[in-house]
Design an enzyme around this catalytic site. Structure first.
Site, PDB file in Angstrom:
ATOM      1  N   HIS A  98       0.831  -1.213   0.000  1.00  0.00           N
ATOM      2  CA  HIS A  98       0.000   0.000   0.000  1.00  0.00           C
ATOM      3  C   HIS A  98       0.863   1.260   0.000  1.00  0.00           C
ATOM      4  O   HIS A  98       0.493   2.278   0.580  1.00  0.00           O
ATOM      5  CB  HIS A  98      -0.988  -0.003   1.179  1.00  0.00           C
ATOM      6  CG  HIS A  98      -2.106  -0.988   0.968  1.00  0.00           C
ATOM      7  ND1 HIS A  98      -3.254  -0.676   0.270  1.00  0.00           N
ATOM      8  CD2 HIS A  98      -2.226  -2.300   1.314  1.00  0.00           C
ATOM      9  CE1 HIS A  98      -4.041  -1.753   0.223  1.00  0.00           C
ATOM     10  NE2 HIS A  98      -3.434  -2.754   0.842  1.00  0.00           N
ATOM     11  N   ASP A 101       2.503   2.130  -3.148  1.00  0.00           N
ATOM     12  CA  ASP A 101       2.650   2.663  -4.514  1.00  0.00           C
ATOM     13  C   ASP A 101       1.804   3.919  -4.724  1.00  0.00           C
ATOM     14  O   ASP A 101       2.286   4.920  -5.236  1.00  0.00           O
ATOM     15  CB  ASP A 101       2.431   1.598  -5.600  1.00  0.00           C
ATOM     16  CG  ASP A 101       1.119   0.839  -5.544  1.00  0.00           C
ATOM     17  OD1 ASP A 101       0.322   1.060  -4.606  1.00  0.00           O
ATOM     18  OD2 ASP A 101       0.871   0.017  -6.463  1.00  0.00           O
ATOM     19  N   GLY A 153      -8.056 -12.630  -7.861  1.00  0.00           N
ATOM     20  CA  GLY A 153      -8.323 -11.900  -6.605  1.00  0.00           C
ATOM     21  C   GLY A 153      -7.463 -12.385  -5.457  1.00  0.00           C
ATOM     22  O   GLY A 153      -7.867 -12.295  -4.304  1.00  0.00           O
ATOM     23  N   GLY A 169      -4.146 -11.457  -4.749  1.00  0.00           N
ATOM     24  CA  GLY A 169      -3.007 -10.620  -4.343  1.00  0.00           C
ATOM     25  C   GLY A 169      -1.750 -10.908  -5.149  1.00  0.00           C
ATOM     26  O   GLY A 169      -0.661 -10.457  -4.801  1.00  0.00           O
ATOM     27  N   LEU A 170      -1.882 -11.699  -6.239  1.00  0.00           N
ATOM     28  CA  LEU A 170      -0.722 -12.006  -7.091  1.00  0.00           C
ATOM     29  C   LEU A 170      -0.812 -11.236  -8.405  1.00  0.00           C
ATOM     30  O   LEU A 170      -0.105 -11.528  -9.354  1.00  0.00           O
ATOM     31  CB  LEU A 170      -0.673 -13.505  -7.383  1.00  0.00           C
ATOM     32  CG  LEU A 170      -0.172 -14.356  -6.234  1.00  0.00           C
ATOM     33  CD1 LEU A 170      -0.641 -15.798  -6.390  1.00  0.00           C
ATOM     34  CD2 LEU A 170       1.342 -14.311  -6.165  1.00  0.00           C
ATOM     35  N   SER A 180      -3.356 -10.960 -10.660  1.00  0.00           N
ATOM     36  CA  SER A 180      -3.947 -11.607 -11.833  1.00  0.00           C
ATOM     37  C   SER A 180      -4.500 -10.562 -12.794  1.00  0.00           C
ATOM     38  O   SER A 180      -4.454 -10.731 -14.015  1.00  0.00           O
ATOM     39  CB  SER A 180      -5.056 -12.562 -11.400  1.00  0.00           C
ATOM     40  OG  SER A 180      -6.008 -11.876 -10.610  1.00  0.00           O
ATOM     41  N   GLU A 202      -7.166  -0.008 -15.675  1.00  0.00           N
ATOM     42  CA  GLU A 202      -7.678  -0.505 -14.389  1.00  0.00           C
ATOM     43  C   GLU A 202      -8.213   0.645 -13.520  1.00  0.00           C
ATOM     44  O   GLU A 202      -9.274   0.536 -12.916  1.00  0.00           O
ATOM     45  CB  GLU A 202      -6.571  -1.272 -13.648  1.00  0.00           C
ATOM     46  CG  GLU A 202      -7.055  -1.873 -12.350  1.00  0.00           C
ATOM     47  CD  GLU A 202      -6.310  -3.110 -11.907  1.00  0.00           C
ATOM     48  OE1 GLU A 202      -5.458  -3.609 -12.671  1.00  0.00           O
ATOM     49  OE2 GLU A 202      -6.575  -3.583 -10.792  1.00  0.00           O
ATOM     50  N   ASP A 207       2.011  -3.135  -9.900  1.00  0.00           N
ATOM     51  CA  ASP A 207       1.779  -4.424 -10.555  1.00  0.00           C
ATOM     52  C   ASP A 207       2.145  -4.349 -12.037  1.00  0.00           C
ATOM     53  O   ASP A 207       2.833  -5.230 -12.578  1.00  0.00           O
ATOM     54  CB  ASP A 207       0.313  -4.837 -10.418  1.00  0.00           C
ATOM     55  CG  ASP A 207      -0.128  -4.883  -8.970  1.00  0.00           C
ATOM     56  OD1 ASP A 207       0.744  -4.819  -8.085  1.00  0.00           O
ATOM     57  OD2 ASP A 207      -1.340  -4.974  -8.715  1.00  0.00           O
ATOM     58  N   TYR A 229     -10.198  -1.453  -0.781  1.00  0.00           N
ATOM     59  CA  TYR A 229      -8.984  -0.867  -1.355  1.00  0.00           C
ATOM     60  C   TYR A 229      -9.190   0.621  -1.633  1.00  0.00           C
ATOM     61  O   TYR A 229      -8.404   1.474  -1.217  1.00  0.00           O
ATOM     62  CB  TYR A 229      -8.633  -1.606  -2.646  1.00  0.00           C
ATOM     63  CG  TYR A 229      -7.326  -1.181  -3.246  1.00  0.00           C
ATOM     64  CD1 TYR A 229      -6.140  -1.770  -2.843  1.00  0.00           C
ATOM     65  CD2 TYR A 229      -7.277  -0.184  -4.212  1.00  0.00           C
ATOM     66  CE1 TYR A 229      -4.931  -1.381  -3.390  1.00  0.00           C
ATOM     67  CE2 TYR A 229      -6.077   0.216  -4.763  1.00  0.00           C
ATOM     68  CZ  TYR A 229      -4.902  -0.393  -4.352  1.00  0.00           C
ATOM     69  OH  TYR A 229      -3.704   0.004  -4.893  1.00  0.00           O
TER      70      TYR A 229
HETATM   71  C1  GLA Z   1      -2.965  -4.136  -5.189  1.00  0.00           C
HETATM   72  C2  GLA Z   1      -2.785  -2.969  -6.163  1.00  0.00           C
HETATM   73  C3  GLA Z   1      -1.361  -2.409  -6.102  1.00  0.00           C
HETATM   74  C4  GLA Z   1      -0.915  -2.131  -4.676  1.00  0.00           C
HETATM   75  C5  GLA Z   1      -1.230  -3.318  -3.761  1.00  0.00           C
HETATM   76  C6  GLA Z   1      -0.966  -3.009  -2.312  1.00  0.00           C
HETATM   77  O1  GLA Z   1      -2.210  -5.223  -5.611  1.00  0.00           O
HETATM   78  O2  GLA Z   1      -3.090  -3.379  -7.469  1.00  0.00           O
HETATM   79  O3  GLA Z   1      -1.262  -1.261  -6.913  1.00  0.00           O
HETATM   80  O4  GLA Z   1      -1.485  -0.947  -4.194  1.00  0.00           O
HETATM   81  O5  GLA Z   1      -2.580  -3.737  -3.879  1.00  0.00           O
HETATM   82  O6  GLA Z   1       0.381  -2.785  -2.110  1.00  0.00           O
END
Ligand code: GLA
Length: 392
Positions: free
Chosen positions: A37, A39, A124, A126-127, A129, A162, A174, A223
């Site tokens: 969190h 970026d 969904g 956290g990798l 996708s 996005e 990402d 988010y």
């Molecule tokens: C998601 C978002 C990223 C970043 C992370 C948290 O993956 O797509 O831009 O903010 O959460 O670090």
């Protein structure tokens, strides 16, 4: 049915449906070693492209339509390029439409094509996708349009899709990691200047990614609300710190001095950002010096901060982190990505990686009644067309 690799499946579905030979594109997933969190708060992050992939098979069409087959759910859908309006669904097709829209607004006209998409990155989780999907399709559509974009432009185009089309106000981490990373390296990315440096990943540690089985309940709700809180904190702090643009510019003294102005919740959000920035600096040094115990303890501290100050963890992620830390070869563990479900990342000694994976699967299964998905990640190339996709 004999086992088929993902590219073989995507290719064979394409040939079955469209009866022609496609071009094949591949895009990796990403882990984030530390810097969560940050970026969108103007801080630095430490992601790396890893060996889970989204594949796209593509061939041209003469009409202004993208005819899509999704291996994820076996659905067939069409995007009419003359009507790139949003439907707000956050569906896979909405992401693809967003890419076409971002190309169009950036002056590269998307052309009709047949498209099959498939992959093995949990959705969904956290990798990343979604960025992987955006980039694989953007690479194919940009090639199809006969345009040549720098990788950085490709990353920014997907970020725009996005953030502005799908409506998830994500940062740039990402898309940068997936478009501009290098196999075997982490990317030390300054999300304010967009400058980055590639740092070799340690040889004597592995990263273990474990999916809690909880998919983010509100894909963008939690988010986006964190982003709004950070924007509100910047606005309040500007009263005493004129010219402040991002929370990552703050030092610990400045947030303590402004505690009553911020109120308890925003104070804690700021404290996460400031302490996580410091951890990224220390983690970069630790990685370069091979100080893996230190790197592991920074991962642990990051989790506490995400859980208590930023409040983006959940009980399943907390349980996974605890179970991992109790395993002998594990040096540190934390939740990864946007949070509210998804994956954890653990730093583990290579010799113990498989045994650790087995123990975590068993323990988590015993505790929660379901086995988690566990993957010892390896390095991966950034997004590109792949001609020799038959190779193992
Ligand atoms: C998601 C978002 C990223 C970043 C992370 C948290 O993956 O797509 O831009 O903010 O959460 O670090």
């Amino acid at each position: 049915m004999p086992f088929q690799s993902v590219p073989a499946l995507v290719h064979s579905e394409f040939v079955r449906i469209f009866r022609e030979e496609p071009r094949m594109y591949r895009s990796p997933a990403r882990i984030n070693i530390i810097g969560e969190h940050l970026d969108y708060n103007g801080g630095s992050v430490l992601p790396s492209a890893v060996n889970l992939f989204t594949w796209a098979a593509v061939s041209p069409r003469t009409d202004p339509v993208i005819d899509i087959y999704l291996c994820h759910d076996g659905s067939r859908q069409r995007i009419a390029l003359e009507d790139l309006s949003k439907d707000g669904s956050g569906s896979v097709v909405e992401y693809l439409k967003g890419v076409a829209w971002a190309m169009h607004t950036g002056g590269v006209e998307p052309q009709g094509c047949n498209l099959v998409v498939g992959g093995n990155i949990p959705l969904g989780g956290g990798l990343s996708s979604s960025a992987s999907l955006e980039l694989v399709v953007a690479s194919a559509l940009v090639d199809r349009a006969g345009a040549q974009l720098e990788r950085e432009q490709l990353a920014l185009l997907c970020h725009k899709a996005e953030a502005e089309f799908v409506g998830v106000q994500c940062g740039i981490m990402d898309q940068y990691a997936i478009a501009l990373g290098a196999s075997g390296y982490a990317m030390m990315l300054d999300c304010r200047s967009h400058d980055f440096e590639l740092l070799p990943l340690p040889d004597d540690a592995k990263f273990l990614v474990i999916h809690s089985g909880v998919s983010r309940r509100l894909p963008s709700g939690g988010y986006n609300s964190r982003r709004d809180e950070c924007a509100a904190a910047v606005e309040l702090l500007q009263q005493s710190i004129p010219g402040l643009c991002f929370l990552a510019e703050l030092d610990p003294g400045q947030i303590s001095d402004n505690r009553s102005r911020l109120g308890e919740t925003l104070f804690r959000r700021c404290r996460h950002v400031v302490s996580e920035c410091q951890r990224v600096r220390e983690a970069t040094g630790a990685m370069l010096e091979g100080e893996l115990e230190l790197l592991g303890s920074l991962l642990n501290e990051s989790h506490s901060s995400l859980r208590d100050d930023y409040e983006v963890s959940c009980s399943e992620l907390d349980a996974l982190v605890e179970i991992a830390r109790a395993c002998p070869g594990v040096l540190g563990s934390r939740m990864m990505g946007g949070g509210f479900g998804g994956c954890t990342i653990s730093l583990v000694r290579p010799a113990e990686a498989l045994e650790t994976a087995r123990r975590i699967r068993q323990e988590y299964g015993r505790l929660l009644g379901r086995e988690p998905w566990v993957h010892v990640v390896g390095p991966a190339e950034p997004v590109s067309e792949v001609e020799d996709w038959h190779e193992p």
